[in-house]
Design a protein around this motif. Sequence first.
Motif, PDB file in Angstrom:
ATOM      1  N   CYS A  69       0.847  -1.184   0.000  1.00 42.27           N
ATOM      2  CA  CYS A  69       0.000   0.000   0.000  1.00 42.27           C
ATOM      3  C   CYS A  69       0.885   1.236   0.000  1.00 42.27           C
ATOM      4  O   CYS A  69       1.849   1.300   0.762  1.00 42.27           O
ATOM      5  CB  CYS A  69      -0.879   0.018   1.244  1.00 42.27           C
ATOM      6  SG  CYS A  69      -1.715  -1.535   1.531  1.00 42.27           S
ATOM      7  N   LEU A  70       0.541   2.189  -0.830  1.00 43.53           N
ATOM      8  CA  LEU A  70       1.252   3.461  -0.822  1.00 43.53           C
ATOM      9  C   LEU A  70       0.527   4.370   0.158  1.00 43.53           C
ATOM     10  O   LEU A  70      -0.662   4.645   0.000  1.00 43.53           O
ATOM     11  CB  LEU A  70       1.275   4.076  -2.224  1.00 43.53           C
ATOM     12  CG  LEU A  70       2.231   5.243  -2.420  1.00 43.53           C
ATOM     13  CD1 LEU A  70       3.671   4.813  -2.166  1.00 43.53           C
ATOM     14  CD2 LEU A  70       2.104   5.819  -3.806  1.00 43.53           C
ATOM     15  N   ILE A  71       1.244   4.780   1.220  1.00 41.60           N
ATOM     16  CA  ILE A  71       0.648   5.637   2.248  1.00 41.60           C
ATOM     17  C   ILE A  71       1.391   6.961   2.282  1.00 41.60           C
ATOM     18  O   ILE A  71       2.555   7.041   1.884  1.00 41.60           O
ATOM     19  CB  ILE A  71       0.668   4.974   3.641  1.00 41.60           C
ATOM     20  CG1 ILE A  71       2.096   4.645   4.076  1.00 41.60           C
ATOM     21  CG2 ILE A  71      -0.206   3.720   3.650  1.00 41.60           C
ATOM     22  CD1 ILE A  71       2.217   4.162   5.496  1.00 41.60           C
ATOM     23  N   SER A  72       0.721   8.016   2.765  1.00 44.35           N
ATOM     24  CA  SER A  72       1.311   9.345   2.690  1.00 44.35           C
ATOM     25  C   SER A  72       0.791  10.254   3.795  1.00 44.35           C
ATOM     26  O   SER A  72      -0.310  10.064   4.305  1.00 44.35           O
ATOM     27  CB  SER A  72       1.000   9.956   1.325  1.00 44.35           C
ATOM     28  OG  SER A  72       1.571  11.232   1.197  1.00 44.35           O
ATOM     29  N   ASP A  93      -7.944   6.332   0.195  1.00 48.59           N
ATOM     30  CA  ASP A  93      -8.572   7.521   0.811  1.00 48.59           C
ATOM     31  C   ASP A  93      -8.972   7.315   2.275  1.00 48.59           C
ATOM     32  O   ASP A  93      -9.660   8.157   2.835  1.00 48.59           O
ATOM     33  CB  ASP A  93      -9.786   8.007   0.000  1.00 48.59           C
ATOM     34  CG  ASP A  93      -9.380   8.481  -1.383  1.00 48.59           C
ATOM     35  OD1 ASP A  93      -8.277   9.049  -1.515  1.00 48.59           O
ATOM     36  OD2 ASP A  93     -10.159   8.279  -2.329  1.00 48.59           O
ATOM     37  N   THR A  94      -8.562   6.208   2.888  1.00 50.74           N
ATOM     38  CA  THR A  94      -8.817   5.988   4.306  1.00 50.74           C
ATOM     39  C   THR A  94      -7.669   6.578   5.106  1.00 50.74           C
ATOM     40  O   THR A  94      -6.514   6.506   4.692  1.00 50.74           O
ATOM     41  CB  THR A  94      -8.904   4.473   4.604  1.00 50.74           C
ATOM     42  OG1 THR A  94      -9.842   3.883   3.726  1.00 50.74           O
ATOM     43  CG2 THR A  94      -9.322   4.207   6.034  1.00 50.74           C
ATOM     44  N   THR A  95      -7.986   7.186   6.262  1.00 53.83           N
ATOM     45  CA  THR A  95      -6.944   7.691   7.159  1.00 53.83           C
ATOM     46  C   THR A  95      -6.683   6.626   8.224  1.00 53.83           C
ATOM     47  O   THR A  95      -7.613   6.107   8.836  1.00 53.83           O
ATOM     48  CB  THR A  95      -7.368   9.015   7.814  1.00 53.83           C
ATOM     49  OG1 THR A  95      -7.645   9.959   6.775  1.00 53.83           O
ATOM     50  CG2 THR A  95      -6.262   9.570   8.687  1.00 53.83           C
ATOM     51  N   ILE A  96      -5.411   6.308   8.413  1.00 56.41           N
ATOM     52  CA  ILE A  96      -4.993   5.207   9.277  1.00 56.41           C
ATOM     53  C   ILE A  96      -4.010   5.713  10.336  1.00 56.41           C
ATOM     54  O   ILE A  96      -3.175   6.567  10.049  1.00 56.41           O
ATOM     55  CB  ILE A  96      -4.281   4.121   8.423  1.00 56.41           C
ATOM     56  CG1 ILE A  96      -5.179   3.613   7.296  1.00 56.41           C
ATOM     57  CG2 ILE A  96      -3.755   2.981   9.261  1.00 56.41           C
ATOM     58  CD1 ILE A  96      -6.237   2.637   7.700  1.00 56.41           C
ATOM     59  N   ILE A  97      -4.105   5.161  11.543  1.00 58.26           N
ATOM     60  CA  ILE A  97      -3.064   5.369  12.560  1.00 58.26           C
ATOM     61  C   ILE A  97      -2.263   4.075  12.636  1.00 58.26           C
ATOM     62  O   ILE A  97      -2.834   3.003  12.865  1.00 58.26           O
ATOM     63  CB  ILE A  97      -3.653   5.690  13.947  1.00 58.26           C
ATOM     64  CG1 ILE A  97      -4.450   6.988  13.921  1.00 58.26           C
ATOM     65  CG2 ILE A  97      -2.531   5.784  14.988  1.00 58.26           C
ATOM     66  CD1 ILE A  97      -5.118   7.327  15.247  1.00 58.26           C
ATOM     67  N   THR A 123      -9.098   5.791  11.428  1.00 58.16           N
ATOM     68  CA  THR A 123      -9.486   6.957  12.211  1.00 58.16           C
ATOM     69  C   THR A 123     -10.267   7.925  11.328  1.00 58.16           C
ATOM     70  O   THR A 123     -10.445   7.675  10.134  1.00 58.16           O
ATOM     71  CB  THR A 123      -8.244   7.629  12.842  1.00 58.16           C
ATOM     72  OG1 THR A 123      -8.660   8.670  13.702  1.00 58.16           O
ATOM     73  CG2 THR A 123      -7.302   8.171  11.787  1.00 58.16           C
ATOM     74  N   GLU A 124     -10.715   9.041  11.929  1.00 57.75           N
ATOM     75  CA  GLU A 124     -11.477  10.011  11.130  1.00 57.75           C
ATOM     76  C   GLU A 124     -10.561  10.655  10.087  1.00 57.75           C
ATOM     77  O   GLU A 124      -9.360  10.750  10.291  1.00 57.75           O
ATOM     78  CB  GLU A 124     -12.125  11.084  12.014  1.00 57.75           C
ATOM     79  CG  GLU A 124     -11.163  11.958  12.783  1.00 57.75           C
ATOM     80  CD  GLU A 124     -10.789  11.378  14.136  1.00 57.75           C
ATOM     81  OE1 GLU A 124      -9.922  11.973  14.798  1.00 57.75           O
ATOM     82  OE2 GLU A 124     -11.315  10.337  14.522  1.00 57.75           O
ATOM     83  N   PRO A 125     -11.140  11.087   8.957  1.00 62.41           N
ATOM     84  CA  PRO A 125     -10.327  11.627   7.862  1.00 62.41           C
ATOM     85  C   PRO A 125      -9.432  12.788   8.306  1.00 62.41           C
ATOM     86  O   PRO A 125      -9.871  13.686   9.008  1.00 62.41           O
ATOM     87  CB  PRO A 125     -11.371  12.107   6.845  1.00 62.41           C
ATOM     88  CG  PRO A 125     -12.577  11.287   7.143  1.00 62.41           C
ATOM     89  CD  PRO A 125     -12.554  11.023   8.626  1.00 62.41           C
ATOM     90  N   ALA A 126      -8.160  12.711   7.897  1.00 57.59           N
ATOM     91  CA  ALA A 126      -7.191  13.753   8.252  1.00 57.59           C
ATOM     92  C   ALA A 126      -7.382  14.974   7.355  1.00 57.59           C
ATOM     93  O   ALA A 126      -7.870  14.861   6.234  1.00 57.59           O
ATOM     94  CB  ALA A 126      -5.782  13.218   8.110  1.00 57.59           C
ATOM     95  N   GLN A 127      -6.960  16.122   7.863  1.00 53.60           N
ATOM     96  CA  GLN A 127      -7.151  17.378   7.138  1.00 53.60           C
ATOM     97  C   GLN A 127      -5.919  17.813   6.345  1.00 53.60           C
ATOM     98  O   GLN A 127      -5.895  18.902   5.817  1.00 53.60           O
ATOM     99  CB  GLN A 127      -7.546  18.491   8.126  1.00 53.60           C
ATOM    100  CG  GLN A 127      -8.831  18.196   8.881  1.00 53.60           C
ATOM    101  CD  GLN A 127     -10.007  17.931   7.956  1.00 53.60           C
ATOM    102  OE1 GLN A 127     -10.204  18.626   6.976  1.00 53.60           O
ATOM    103  NE2 GLN A 127     -10.794  16.902   8.260  1.00 53.60           N
TER     104      GLN A 127
END
Length: 149
Positions: A69-72, A93-97, A123-127
Amino acid sequence: MATATTTEAQSEQSNAKPGLRKPVFIKVDQLKPGTSGHTLVVKVLSSNTVLQKGRSVSHHLRQTRIAECLISDETGTIVFTARNDQVDLMKPDTTIILRNAKVDMFKGSMRLAVDKWGRVEVTEPAQFVVKEDNNLSLVEYELVNVVEE
């Protein structure tokens, strides 16, 4: 007066649960080869299943799934290797911790992974706006032995 304050602080600490400490969140561009214990908040850009072994061979063996997975985050991107149940969480498009993540080396490049001692949480979507032009997994490293004289 100072000794009384230290004694009060020690008694407050003894009431707290041992072993729990506040996580220190870092950014993708702070990751270095061979390090571990990282906590990051990232967005999933893409997920690609690279290995899927079914139960057809043996009933007592679990199914093995691996996805790259490409994460950023706002500082850069890196490839995350998701295993088994982690694959289902890594949707674009999911936000992950990522908790207690470690940097593995694969063919000279960095890969982020979370083993059984860590956690992957949605987690909730990051800004933040992701930075896709700084991919740390494209940087190739070479192991050099240093001889001390």
